[in-house]
Scaffold this motif. Structure first.
Motif, PDB file in Angstrom:
ATOM      1  N   LEU A  12     -13.529  -8.212  42.246  1.00 38.07           N
ATOM      2  CA  LEU A  12     -12.668  -7.030  42.173  1.00 38.07           C
ATOM      3  C   LEU A  12     -13.195  -6.003  41.175  1.00 38.07           C
ATOM      4  O   LEU A  12     -13.884  -6.352  40.215  1.00 38.07           O
ATOM      5  CB  LEU A  12     -11.246  -7.437  41.765  1.00 38.07           C
ATOM      6  N   ILE A  13     -12.846  -4.758  41.424  1.00 34.60           N
ATOM      7  CA  ILE A  13     -13.126  -3.679  40.475  1.00 34.60           C
ATOM      8  C   ILE A  13     -11.854  -3.509  39.652  1.00 34.60           C
ATOM      9  O   ILE A  13     -10.869  -2.924  40.112  1.00 34.60           O
ATOM     10  CB  ILE A  13     -13.494  -2.375  41.207  1.00 34.60           C
ATOM     11  N   ILE A  14     -11.841  -4.060  38.448  1.00 31.75           N
ATOM     12  CA  ILE A  14     -10.647  -4.042  37.620  1.00 31.75           C
ATOM     13  C   ILE A  14     -10.409  -2.623  37.114  1.00 31.75           C
ATOM     14  O   ILE A  14     -11.312  -1.974  36.572  1.00 31.75           O
ATOM     15  CB  ILE A  14     -10.764  -5.037  36.460  1.00 31.75           C
ATOM     16  N   THR A  15      -9.169  -2.163  37.297  1.00 35.21           N
ATOM     17  CA  THR A  15      -8.859  -0.745  37.132  1.00 35.21           C
ATOM     18  C   THR A  15      -7.632  -0.548  36.243  1.00 35.21           C
ATOM     19  O   THR A  15      -6.595  -1.175  36.454  1.00 35.21           O
ATOM     20  CB  THR A  15      -8.587  -0.120  38.520  1.00 35.21           C
ATOM     21  N   ALA A  16      -7.758   0.347  35.271  1.00 41.44           N
ATOM     22  CA  ALA A  16      -6.615   0.708  34.424  1.00 41.44           C
ATOM     23  C   ALA A  16      -5.721   1.683  35.184  1.00 41.44           C
ATOM     24  O   ALA A  16      -6.185   2.452  36.026  1.00 41.44           O
ATOM     25  CB  ALA A  16      -7.100   1.344  33.130  1.00 41.44           C
ATOM     26  N   GLN A  17      -4.439   1.663  34.866  1.00 41.38           N
ATOM     27  CA  GLN A  17      -3.506   2.575  35.514  1.00 41.38           C
ATOM     28  C   GLN A  17      -3.437   3.926  34.813  1.00 41.38           C
ATOM     29  O   GLN A  17      -2.850   4.878  35.339  1.00 41.38           O
ATOM     30  CB  GLN A  17      -2.121   1.934  35.595  1.00 41.38           C
ATOM     31  N   HIS A  18      -4.062   4.025  33.639  1.00 44.59           N
ATOM     32  CA  HIS A  18      -4.109   5.281  32.884  1.00 44.59           C
ATOM     33  C   HIS A  18      -5.121   5.124  31.763  1.00 44.59           C
ATOM     34  O   HIS A  18      -5.412   4.015  31.311  1.00 44.59           O
ATOM     35  CB  HIS A  18      -2.742   5.630  32.294  1.00 44.59           C
ATOM     36  N   MET A  19      -5.650   6.253  31.313  1.00 46.97           N
ATOM     37  CA  MET A  19      -6.556   6.274  30.171  1.00 46.97           C
ATOM     38  C   MET A  19      -6.435   7.626  29.502  1.00 46.97           C
ATOM     39  O   MET A  19      -6.241   8.641  30.170  1.00 46.97           O
ATOM     40  CB  MET A  19      -8.005   6.048  30.639  1.00 46.97           C
ATOM     41  N   ASP A  20      -6.567   7.650  28.194  1.00 47.41           N
ATOM     42  CA  ASP A  20      -6.556   8.914  27.455  1.00 47.41           C
ATOM     43  C   ASP A  20      -7.975   9.314  27.062  1.00 47.41           C
ATOM     44  O   ASP A  20      -8.905   8.499  27.134  1.00 47.41           O
ATOM     45  CB  ASP A  20      -5.668   8.788  26.217  1.00 47.41           C
ATOM     46  N   GLY A  21      -8.115  10.558  26.656  1.00 50.44           N
ATOM     47  CA  GLY A  21      -9.443  11.090  26.356  1.00 50.44           C
ATOM     48  C   GLY A  21      -9.833  11.037  24.895  1.00 50.44           C
ATOM     49  O   GLY A  21     -10.746  11.759  24.477  1.00 50.44           O
ATOM     50  N   LEU A  22      -9.181  10.211  24.104  1.00 51.45           N
ATOM     51  CA  LEU A  22      -9.475  10.157  22.675  1.00 51.45           C
ATOM     52  C   LEU A  22     -10.726   9.328  22.384  1.00 51.45           C
ATOM     53  O   LEU A  22     -11.250   8.635  23.257  1.00 51.45           O
ATOM     54  CB  LEU A  22      -8.292   9.586  21.909  1.00 51.45           C
ATOM     55  N   ARG A  23     -11.156   9.411  21.136  1.00 44.54           N
ATOM     56  CA  ARG A  23     -12.269   8.604  20.639  1.00 44.54           C
ATOM     57  C   ARG A  23     -11.735   7.627  19.592  1.00 44.54           C
ATOM     58  O   ARG A  23     -10.620   7.793  19.098  1.00 44.54           O
ATOM     59  CB  ARG A  23     -13.350   9.496  20.026  1.00 44.54           C
ATOM     60  N   PRO A  24     -12.504   6.592  19.235  1.00 45.49           N
ATOM     61  CA  PRO A  24     -12.029   5.633  18.242  1.00 45.49           C
ATOM     62  C   PRO A  24     -11.592   6.333  16.955  1.00 45.49           C
ATOM     63  O   PRO A  24     -12.281   7.227  16.449  1.00 45.49           O
ATOM     64  CB  PRO A  24     -13.252   4.745  18.007  1.00 45.49           C
ATOM     65  N   GLY A  25     -10.438   5.947  16.451  1.00 49.67           N
ATOM     66  CA  GLY A  25      -9.884   6.565  15.256  1.00 49.67           C
ATOM     67  C   GLY A  25      -8.381   6.684  15.397  1.00 49.67           C
ATOM     68  O   GLY A  25      -7.719   5.794  15.920  1.00 49.67           O
ATOM     69  N   ALA A  26      -7.843   7.803  14.961  1.00 48.52           N
ATOM     70  CA  ALA A  26      -6.405   8.033  15.086  1.00 48.52           C
ATOM     71  C   ALA A  26      -6.036   8.173  16.567  1.00 48.52           C
ATOM     72  O   ALA A  26      -6.813   8.674  17.369  1.00 48.52           O
ATOM     73  CB  ALA A  26      -6.008   9.294  14.326  1.00 48.52           C
ATOM     74  N   GLY A  27      -4.832   7.730  16.895  1.00 46.98           N
ATOM     75  CA  GLY A  27      -4.407   7.834  18.289  1.00 46.98           C
ATOM     76  C   GLY A  27      -3.395   6.763  18.648  1.00 46.98           C
ATOM     77  O   GLY A  27      -3.475   6.134  19.702  1.00 46.98           O
ATOM     78  N   MET A  28      -2.424   6.583  17.773  1.00 46.96           N
ATOM     79  CA  MET A  28      -1.418   5.536  17.955  1.00 46.96           C
ATOM     80  C   MET A  28      -0.748   5.644  19.327  1.00 46.96           C
ATOM     81  O   MET A  28      -0.277   6.700  19.736  1.00 46.96           O
ATOM     82  CB  MET A  28      -0.359   5.665  16.857  1.00 46.96           C
ATOM     83  N   GLY A  29      -0.742   4.523  20.068  1.00 45.99           N
ATOM     84  CA  GLY A  29      -0.039   4.476  21.340  1.00 45.99           C
ATOM     85  C   GLY A  29      -0.812   4.976  22.538  1.00 45.99           C
ATOM     86  O   GLY A  29      -0.317   4.901  23.662  1.00 45.99           O
ATOM     87  N   HIS A  30      -2.022   5.474  22.320  1.00 46.80           N
ATOM     88  CA  HIS A  30      -2.840   5.979  23.426  1.00 46.80           C
ATOM     89  C   HIS A  30      -3.776   4.875  23.934  1.00 46.80           C
ATOM     90  O   HIS A  30      -3.986   3.858  23.271  1.00 46.80           O
ATOM     91  CB  HIS A  30      -3.653   7.198  22.980  1.00 46.80           C
ATOM     92  N   VAL A  31      -4.332   5.107  25.116  1.00 45.81           N
ATOM     93  CA  VAL A  31      -5.234   4.130  25.728  1.00 45.81           C
ATOM     94  C   VAL A  31      -6.671   4.548  25.450  1.00 45.81           C
ATOM     95  O   VAL A  31      -7.147   5.568  25.971  1.00 45.81           O
ATOM     96  CB  VAL A  31      -4.993   4.021  27.242  1.00 45.81           C
TER      97      VAL A  31
END
Length: 231
Positions: free
Chosen positions: A61-80
Motif C-alpha cells: 500500500l501507499i500509506i497516505t496522511a489525511q492532511h499535512m501542514d507546510g511548516l518546518r521543524p521547530g515551533a508549530g504546536m498541533g500542526h502536522v
C-alpha cells in the motif's frame, strides 16, 4: 527523495475518521492482499497515530496522511510536520479536502514542502472552476468531487467528470485525476475510469458496508478488469 511513480488506474481507500486502530489495520491488511493480487497501486489513508502501524503491517500500500501542514521543524504546536510523516513511512498526503479545507497560501506552502520531501500531493477540488485554478499548482493527483455528494452514495454525473477531467488536464497535463464522489460499487468504479479519470476511490461506500473487505474486493476486481481491457 524522489516521489513514487503511480501506475494507472489506481485506487484510494480513505477511511477518514470512521475507522481507527485495529479496525483500520484489518481493512488495510485486506487492501494490501488485494493490491498484490491484482497488481494495482492502492493508496490507504489513516489517522496520524495509526500511520506507523499501517506502514509496518502492510507491504504493497501507499500509506497516505489525511492532511499535512507546510511548516518546518521547530515551533508549530498541533500542526502536522512533513518530516514526521516521512519518518513514519508516509508517501502521500491529502490536502484541501472539503472536511479540512485550506486557504490557498497555506495549500501552496504545504505542496511546496511535500515536493521538497518527495511526498505525493493529492489535492481536492469541488467545482470545475476550482479544479482548473488548483491545477495551476501542479499537484500530483487532483481529486474532483462535488462537496454536496461526499458521503451521500450518489456518484458524480458524467458531465461533471468529463468537465473536471478536461479542466485539470488542460492546465496540468501530468496531474492525475481522481473521480471519487459516491463510489460504492464495481460499476461505479468502471464508470469513473471510463469518464477519463486516472483513478478512483471510496470511503462510506466501503466502510459503511456490512463487510468492508468484500466491498473493497468488488471495487478492485472491477478496477483490475478495466485495467486489463486497456492493455
Amino acid at each position: 527523495m524522489e516521489k513514487r511513480a503511480i501506475r494507472t488506474p489506481f485506487f484510494v481507500v480513505n477511511p477518514k475518521a470512521y475507522l481507527y486502530g485495529e479496525k483500520a489495520l484489518e481493512l488495510a491488511r485486506c487492501a494490501d492482499r488485494l493490491a498484490e493480487q491484482y497488481d494495482l497501486d492502492v493508496f490507504f489513508t489513516g489517522q496520524l497515530v495509526d500511520l506507523p502501524a499501517l506502514k509496518r503491517e502492510t507491504k504493497h500500500l501507499i500509506i497516505t496522511a489525511q492532511h499535512m501542514d507546510g511548516l518546518r521543524p521547530g515551533a508549530g504546536m498541533g500542526h502536522v510536520l512533513p518530516e514526521a510523516l516521512v519518518e513514519a513511512g508516509v508517501q502521500a498526503t491529502f490536502l484541501n479536502h472539503a472536511e479540512h479545507a485550506m486557504p490557498f497560501a497555506k495549500l501552496a506552502q504545504a505542496m511546496a514542502r511535500a515536493d521538497e520531501l518527495g511526498i505525493l500531493t493529492i489535492v481536492c477540488a469541488d467545482t470545475v472552476e476550482e479544479a482548473r485554478a488548483l491545477a495551476m499548482l501542479h499537484p500530483d493527483i487532483m481529486v474532483c468531487e462535488p462537496t454536496s455528494l461526499i458521503g451521500t452514495g450518489k456518484v458524480s454525473g458524467g458531465d461533471y467528470m468529463a468537465a473536471t477531467n478536461e479542466a485539470v488536464k488542460s492546465v496540468s497535463p501530468h496531474t492525475l485525476v481522481l473521480q471519487a464522489a459516491g463510489i460504492s460499487t464495481g460499476e461505479d468504479v468502471i464508470r469513473a475510469i471510463r469518464s477519463g479519470a486516472d483513478g478512483t476511490g471510496g470511503t462510506s461506500g466501503i466502510v459503511a458496508k456490512p463487510d468492508p473487505c468484500a466491498a473493497l474486493e468488488e471495487m478492485l476486481t472491477a478496477l483490475h478488469q478495466i485495467k486489463e481491457e486497456g492493455k
